[in-house]
Design a protein around this motif. Structure first.
Motif, short mmCIF file in Angstrom:
data_model
loop_
_atom_site.label_atom_id
_atom_site.label_comp_id
_atom_site.label_asym_id
_atom_site.label_seq_id
_atom_site.Cartn_x
_atom_site.Cartn_y
_atom_site.Cartn_z
N GLY A 68 2.89 -14.60 25.14
CA GLY A 68 2.88 -13.16 25.41
C GLY A 68 4.17 -12.51 24.98
N GLY A 69 4.20 -11.19 25.06
CA GLY A 69 5.38 -10.44 24.67
C GLY A 69 6.38 -10.34 25.80
N ILE A 70 7.35 -9.44 25.60
CA ILE A 70 8.49 -9.36 26.50
C ILE A 70 8.08 -9.00 27.92
CG2 ILE A 70 8.96 -6.93 25.87
CD1 ILE A 70 11.98 -7.70 25.98
N ALA A 71 7.09 -8.12 28.07
CA ALA A 71 6.70 -7.68 29.42
C ALA A 71 5.98 -8.82 30.16
CB ALA A 71 5.80 -6.44 29.32
N ALA A 72 5.05 -9.48 29.46
CA ALA A 72 4.29 -10.57 30.09
C ALA A 72 5.22 -11.71 30.50
CB ALA A 72 3.22 -11.08 29.12
N ASN A 73 6.16 -12.06 29.62
CA ASN A 73 7.10 -13.13 29.94
C ASN A 73 7.96 -12.76 31.14
OD1 ASN A 73 7.66 -15.67 28.07
ND2 ASN A 73 6.68 -14.10 26.84
N ASN A 74 8.35 -11.48 31.19
CA ASN A 74 9.22 -11.00 32.26
C ASN A 74 8.50 -10.97 33.60
OD1 ASN A 74 11.88 -10.27 32.57
ND2 ASN A 74 11.53 -8.07 32.20
N ASP A 75 7.19 -10.65 33.56
CA ASP A 75 6.42 -10.44 34.79
C ASP A 75 5.77 -11.72 35.33
OD1 ASP A 75 7.12 -7.83 34.49
OD2 ASP A 75 5.17 -7.15 33.72
N TYR A 76 5.53 -12.70 34.45
CA TYR A 76 4.81 -13.92 34.88
C TYR A 76 5.56 -15.20 34.49
CZ TYR A 76 1.22 -10.41 35.46
OH TYR A 76 0.53 -9.27 35.84
N PRO A 77 6.83 -15.33 34.87
CA PRO A 77 7.64 -16.48 34.43
C PRO A 77 7.06 -17.82 34.87
CG PRO A 77 8.77 -15.28 36.18
CD PRO A 77 7.61 -14.43 35.77
N ALA A 78 6.46 -17.85 36.08
CA ALA A 78 5.91 -19.13 36.57
C ALA A 78 4.73 -19.56 35.70
CB ALA A 78 5.47 -18.99 38.02
N ASP A 79 3.84 -18.61 35.36
CA ASP A 79 2.69 -18.94 34.50
C ASP A 79 3.17 -19.50 33.17
OD1 ASP A 79 0.62 -16.06 35.47
OD2 ASP A 79 1.30 -17.83 36.56
N PHE A 80 4.20 -18.85 32.59
CA PHE A 80 4.64 -19.25 31.25
C PHE A 80 5.29 -20.64 31.25
CE2 PHE A 80 3.78 -16.02 28.11
CZ PHE A 80 3.38 -14.95 28.90
N ILE A 81 6.10 -20.93 32.27
CA ILE A 81 6.74 -22.26 32.25
C ILE A 81 5.74 -23.34 32.67
CG2 ILE A 81 7.75 -22.14 34.61
CD1 ILE A 81 10.26 -23.55 33.29
N ARG A 82 4.91 -23.05 33.66
CA ARG A 82 3.97 -24.08 34.16
C ARG A 82 2.92 -24.41 33.10
NH1 ARG A 82 1.30 -21.24 37.82
NH2 ARG A 82 -0.12 -20.62 36.14
#
Ligand SMILES: NC(=O)C1=CN([C@@H]2O[C@H](COP(=O)(O)OP(=O)(O)OC[C@H]3O[C@@H](n4cnc5c(N)ncnc54)[C@H](OP(=O)(O)O)[C@@H]3O)[C@@H](O)[C@H]2O)C=CC1
Ligand SMILES: C[C@H]1O[C@H](OP(=O)(O)OP(=O)(O)OC[C@H]2O[C@@H](n3cnc4c(=O)[nH]c(N)nc43)[C@H](O)[C@@H]2O)[C@@H](O)[C@@H](O)C1=O
Length: 313
Positions: A68-82
């Motif tokens: 995802g882009g900057i907003a998605a990464n910023n808003d859902y950090p747990a989803d992105f790392i997990r």
């Protein structure tokens, strides 16, 4: 890869995966295997093990990820790392245990330090602080790189890692909350033109610079390197020149034919000020990008229009 090699493209419906499939099919590779995330959830190790035991592919392009882009990464950090740690760990380990000859892992240029010397060389990895807006995602990607290198060293596998710059093209994500900047601007300018809006909102100050590579170029580089390169060294994939977000917005407006004003919403984050990649290793390996930003923007907008027409019909 031979034309009859069994090739698994993980993430085959995505921006990158679909470009890799198009290129492979165009070049006569006809023993391809792929699954949608509904058919095979790569965060589920049991499903991944069963799939690899059943299919035993020879080659794997790991283009499946939570992106995802900057907003998605910023808003859902747990989803992105997990999700990214689970997907890559399951696929890389199952590939080893089921005799995959070679695997290509897709990292991203966000793995480099926020203020790395520009253009960013592969050896700048882990030499400085990461960009806060996407640090969890970047750390997952760095873990994937290290996992490939560790399996190569301990088990003698042949897993390579490429670091693409910002990408765009067919099957991109045009959702305005989770997309990257280029597809978001295509949609925003198109809708402003259709709705005769006076202004288009662009996030941030417009001063950050980004580099953009068309997905068909990336696919061509990935297949070229799968066929020609082995080793633990990362390979940056880019065009070697960048553009400010303001200049990009103006280019997208011209491509779309929008005549209104641009409004910069500085309450939104700028992210990394610049992330131009050094492509000298890629050039020395015999590959360079062919599709210009002007040509790529036209093709991306044409694809977007085709999809919009389909939805309307
Ligand atoms: N887009 C960009 O600008 C850049 C992307 N990259 C990297 O390239 C790779 C692909 O990115 P991109 O094509 O843009 O991403 P997309 O979001 O377009 O595609 C991601 C794909 O991953 C699949 N996927 C996601 N979660 C799961 C899951 N749990 N199980 C199975 N499949 C899953 C999706 O499958 P389905 O459609 O079936 O749901 C989708 O097709 C990623 O590793 C990304 O980090 C690197 C640099 C820049
Ligand atoms: C590929 C790379 O992509 C991500 O990094 P990023 O390049 O910062 O992401 P981005 O494309 O979303 O933003 C680029 C710039 O553009 C500006 N911007 C303006 N207007 C819109 C806009 O409407 N949407 C978005 N998304 N950005 C906008 C935005 O404010 C920023 O300054 C990482 O998450 C990570 O996933 C990664 O690896």
């Amino acid at each position: 890869m031979n034309l009859d090699s069994k090739i698994y493209v993980a993430g085959h419906r995505g921006l990158v995966g679909s470009a890799i499939v198009r290129n492979l099919q165009k070049n006569g590779y006809d023993n391809l295997v792929f699954r949608t995330s509904k058919e095979l959830d790569l965060t589920n190790s049991n499903q991944v093990d069963a799939f690899f035991q059943e299919q035993r592919p020879d080659f794997v392009f790991l283009a499946a990820a939570k992106v995802g882009g900057i907003a998605a990464n910023n808003d859902y950090p747990a989803d992105f790392i997990r999700d990214n740690l689970m997907i890559q760990t399951n696929v890389i380990d199952a590939a080893y245990r089921n005799g995959v000859k070679k695997l290509l892992f897709l990292g991203s240029t966000c793995i480099y330090p926020r203020l790395a010397e520009q253009p960013m060389r592969e050896d700048s990895l882990l030499t400085g602080e990461l960009e806060p807006t996407n640090e969890p995602y970047a750390i997952a990607k760095i873990a994937g790189i290290k996992m490939c290198q560790s399996y190569n060293r301990q088990y003698g596998t042949n897993y390579i890692s490429i670091m693409p710059t910002n990408l765009y093209g067919p099957n991109d994500n045009f959702d305005l909350t989770s997309s990257h900047v280029l597809p978001a601007l295509i949609r925003k300018f198109h809708e402003a033109k259709v709705n005769q809006a006076d202004t288009v909102e662009v996030w941030g100050t417009g001063s950050p610079k980004r580099e953009f590579l068309y997905s068909d170029d990336l696919a061509d580089a990935a297949i070229y390197l799968m066929n020609t390169y082995s080793g633990d060294d990362l390979v940056n994939i880019g065009v070697g020149r960048d553009i400010s977000i303001k200049e990009l917005a103006e280019k997208v407006g011209e491509t779309v034919g929008y005549k209104g004003e641009i409004f910069f919403n500085t309450s939104k984050p700028d992210g990394t000020p610049r992330k131009l990649v050094d492509v000298s290793r890629l050039t020395s390996l015999g590959w360079e990008a062919k599709i210009s930003l002007d040509d790529g923007l036209k093709m991306a907008y044409d694809w977007f229009l085709e999809q919009t027409e389909k939805v309307r019909l």
